[in-house]
Design a protein around this motif. Structure first.
Motif, PDB file in Angstrom:
ATOM      1  N   SER A 154       1.156   5.050   4.619  1.00  0.00           N
ATOM      2  CA  SER A 154       1.812   3.767   4.355  1.00  0.00           C
ATOM      3  C   SER A 154       2.110   3.589   2.873  1.00  0.00           C
ATOM      4  CB  SER A 154       0.928   2.610   4.832  1.00  0.00           C
ATOM      5  OG  SER A 154       0.936   2.551   6.229  1.00  0.00           O
ATOM      6  N   GLY A 155       2.936   2.579   2.588  1.00  0.00           N
ATOM      7  CA  GLY A 155       3.327   2.318   1.210  1.00  0.00           C
ATOM      8  C   GLY A 155       2.253   1.668   0.371  1.00  0.00           C
ATOM      9  N   SER A 156       1.092   1.366   0.958  1.00  0.00           N
ATOM     10  CA  SER A 156       0.007   0.705   0.231  1.00  0.00           C
ATOM     11  C   SER A 156      -1.305   1.001   0.944  1.00  0.00           C
ATOM     12  CB  SER A 156       0.251  -0.803   0.185  1.00  0.00           C
ATOM     13  OG  SER A 156      -0.827  -1.472  -0.430  1.00  0.00           O
ATOM     14  N   ASP A 157      -2.428   0.736   0.258  1.00  0.00           N
ATOM     15  CA  ASP A 157      -3.744   0.937   0.874  1.00  0.00           C
ATOM     16  C   ASP A 157      -4.138  -0.196   1.807  1.00  0.00           C
ATOM     17  OD1 ASP A 157      -4.086   3.330  -0.399  1.00  0.00           O
ATOM     18  OD2 ASP A 157      -5.190   2.468  -2.093  1.00  0.00           O
ATOM     19  N   ILE A 177      -5.827  -0.687  16.297  1.00  0.00           N
ATOM     20  CA  ILE A 177      -4.740  -0.441  15.357  1.00  0.00           C
ATOM     21  C   ILE A 177      -5.336   0.046  14.035  1.00  0.00           C
ATOM     22  CG2 ILE A 177      -4.663  -2.830  14.525  1.00  0.00           C
ATOM     23  CD1 ILE A 177      -1.586  -2.526  14.423  1.00  0.00           C
ATOM     24  N   PHE A 178      -4.698   1.075  13.456  1.00  0.00           N
ATOM     25  CA  PHE A 178      -5.148   1.677  12.210  1.00  0.00           C
ATOM     26  C   PHE A 178      -3.982   1.720  11.231  1.00  0.00           C
ATOM     27  CE2 PHE A 178      -7.775   3.395  15.526  1.00  0.00           C
ATOM     28  CZ  PHE A 178      -9.036   3.543  14.980  1.00  0.00           C
ATOM     29  N   LEU A 179      -4.264   1.501   9.966  1.00  0.00           N
ATOM     30  CA  LEU A 179      -3.282   1.686   8.909  1.00  0.00           C
ATOM     31  C   LEU A 179      -3.378   3.133   8.435  1.00  0.00           C
ATOM     32  CD1 LEU A 179      -1.204   0.373   6.979  1.00  0.00           C
ATOM     33  CD2 LEU A 179      -3.120  -0.056   5.423  1.00  0.00           C
ATOM     34  N   SER A 180      -2.259   3.834   8.464  1.00  0.00           N
ATOM     35  CA  SER A 180      -2.236   5.238   8.061  1.00  0.00           C
ATOM     36  C   SER A 180      -2.236   5.373   6.545  1.00  0.00           C
ATOM     37  CB  SER A 180      -0.988   5.911   8.646  1.00  0.00           C
ATOM     38  OG  SER A 180      -0.810   7.187   8.077  1.00  0.00           O
ATOM     39  N   THR A 218       2.979   2.528   8.019  1.00  0.00           N
ATOM     40  CA  THR A 218       2.780   3.512   9.082  1.00  0.00           C
ATOM     41  C   THR A 218       1.473   3.173   9.789  1.00  0.00           C
ATOM     42  OG1 THR A 218       3.974   5.203   7.843  1.00  0.00           O
ATOM     43  CG2 THR A 218       2.557   5.962   9.629  1.00  0.00           C
ATOM     44  N   LEU A 219       1.584   3.011  11.096  1.00  0.00           N
ATOM     45  CA  LEU A 219       0.448   2.582  11.912  1.00  0.00           C
ATOM     46  C   LEU A 219       0.118   3.623  12.975  1.00  0.00           C
ATOM     47  CD1 LEU A 219       1.665  -1.040  12.691  1.00  0.00           C
ATOM     48  CD2 LEU A 219       0.012  -0.359  10.943  1.00  0.00           C
ATOM     49  N   SER A 220      -1.123   3.625  13.392  1.00  0.00           N
ATOM     50  CA  SER A 220      -1.539   4.357  14.578  1.00  0.00           C
ATOM     51  C   SER A 220      -2.141   3.360  15.546  1.00  0.00           C
ATOM     52  CB  SER A 220      -2.585   5.422  14.246  1.00  0.00           C
ATOM     53  OG  SER A 220      -1.997   6.500  13.574  1.00  0.00           O
ATOM     54  N   LEU A 221      -1.667   3.407  16.784  1.00  0.00           N
ATOM     55  CA  LEU A 221      -2.281   2.642  17.863  1.00  0.00           C
ATOM     56  C   LEU A 221      -3.073   3.610  18.711  1.00  0.00           C
ATOM     57  CD1 LEU A 221       0.731   0.419  18.955  1.00  0.00           C
ATOM     58  CD2 LEU A 221      -1.200  -0.235  17.518  1.00  0.00           C
ATOM     59  N   VAL A 222      -4.313   3.263  19.025  1.00  0.00           N
ATOM     60  CA  VAL A 222      -5.147   4.104  19.866  1.00  0.00           C
ATOM     61  C   VAL A 222      -5.438   3.342  21.144  1.00  0.00           C
ATOM     62  CG1 VAL A 222      -7.355   5.293  20.097  1.00  0.00           C
ATOM     63  CG2 VAL A 222      -6.138   5.342  17.911  1.00  0.00           C
ATOM     64  N   PHE A 223      -5.041   3.946  22.275  1.00  0.00           N
ATOM     65  CA  PHE A 223      -5.262   3.367  23.594  1.00  0.00           C
ATOM     66  C   PHE A 223      -6.458   4.064  24.233  1.00  0.00           C
ATOM     67  CE2 PHE A 223      -0.850   2.802  22.595  1.00  0.00           C
ATOM     68  CZ  PHE A 223      -0.574   1.526  23.039  1.00  0.00           C
TER      69      PHE A 223
END
Length: 195
Positions: free
Chosen positions: A144-147, A138-141, A45-50
């Motif tokens: 997600s299935g892992s750190d 880009i950020f890892l939420s 799971t990702l977050s994109l910040v514009f």
């Protein structure tokens, strides 16, 4: 968090209004395309910040975009474009010109994100006066299935030139296209962590 790339989203005349060059100039709609491959064996799971600097030219009050509502975003993860779905609406933070888009890519899946002027709005298409520049993070939420996760990221601009998009005569439409890759760090391999 990692910086991905800059971007420039346009709906503008190709050339400035110069007498004698009217027949050469066409309009261009340019979008930002971002392909993200999840090379992991778990969903990510990702977050994109514009971050966008909106036009503030007092001599040109009709310049767009005024806010993030003037953009159209689409995400294709499974072969179906999801356009402006309620789960994909940017989180608007007007005081710092940022919008967040969060989505999940399945294990070994690939997503394609498109950000462009909202050509479904007459106010955007009629003036062809849309120009926005910014950058993407880009950020890892933590969902997600892992750190941590490894992603392959490829940003590019794609543009379509046209003379008269409403004409039934293909010669008068004068379509042409251009696509070019944008530079990214680490050859496009991003190792993200939410720690």
């Amino acid at each position: 968090m990692a910086l991905v790339s800059t971007f420039e989203v346009l709906l503008k005349p190709q050339l400035p209004p110069v007498k004698g060059l009217e027949n050469l100039s066409r309009k261009v709609i340019q979008g930002y395309f971002l392909t993200i491959a999840n090379v992991n064996f778990f969903p990510v799971t990702l977050s994109l910040v514009f971050t966008v600097k909106f036009p503030s030219d007092p001599t040109n009050p009709t310049a767009l975009p005024k806010n993030f509502d003037d953009f159209l975003e689409a995400v294709d993860i499974s072969g179906v474009n999801i356009i402006s779905n309620s789960s994909l609406v940017p989180e608007k933070v007007p005081q710092n010109n940022k919008a967040r888009l969060t989505f999940t890519i399945p294990e070994n899946g690939t997503s394609l994100l498109l950000l462009q002027p909202d050509i479904t709005k007459a106010s955007v298409t009629s003036g062809a006066n849309f120009e926005a520049r910014g950058y993407v993070e880009i950020f890892l939420s933590s969902l997600s299935g892992s750190d941590s996760a490894t992603l392959l990221v490829t940003p590019e601009h794609r543009g379509t030139f046209f003379k008269d998009i409403t004409s039934n005569n293909p010669d008068k439409v004068s379509l042409d296209q251009i696509a070019y890759a944008l530079p990214v760090s680490n050859g496009g391999v991003f190792k993200l962590s939410n720690q």
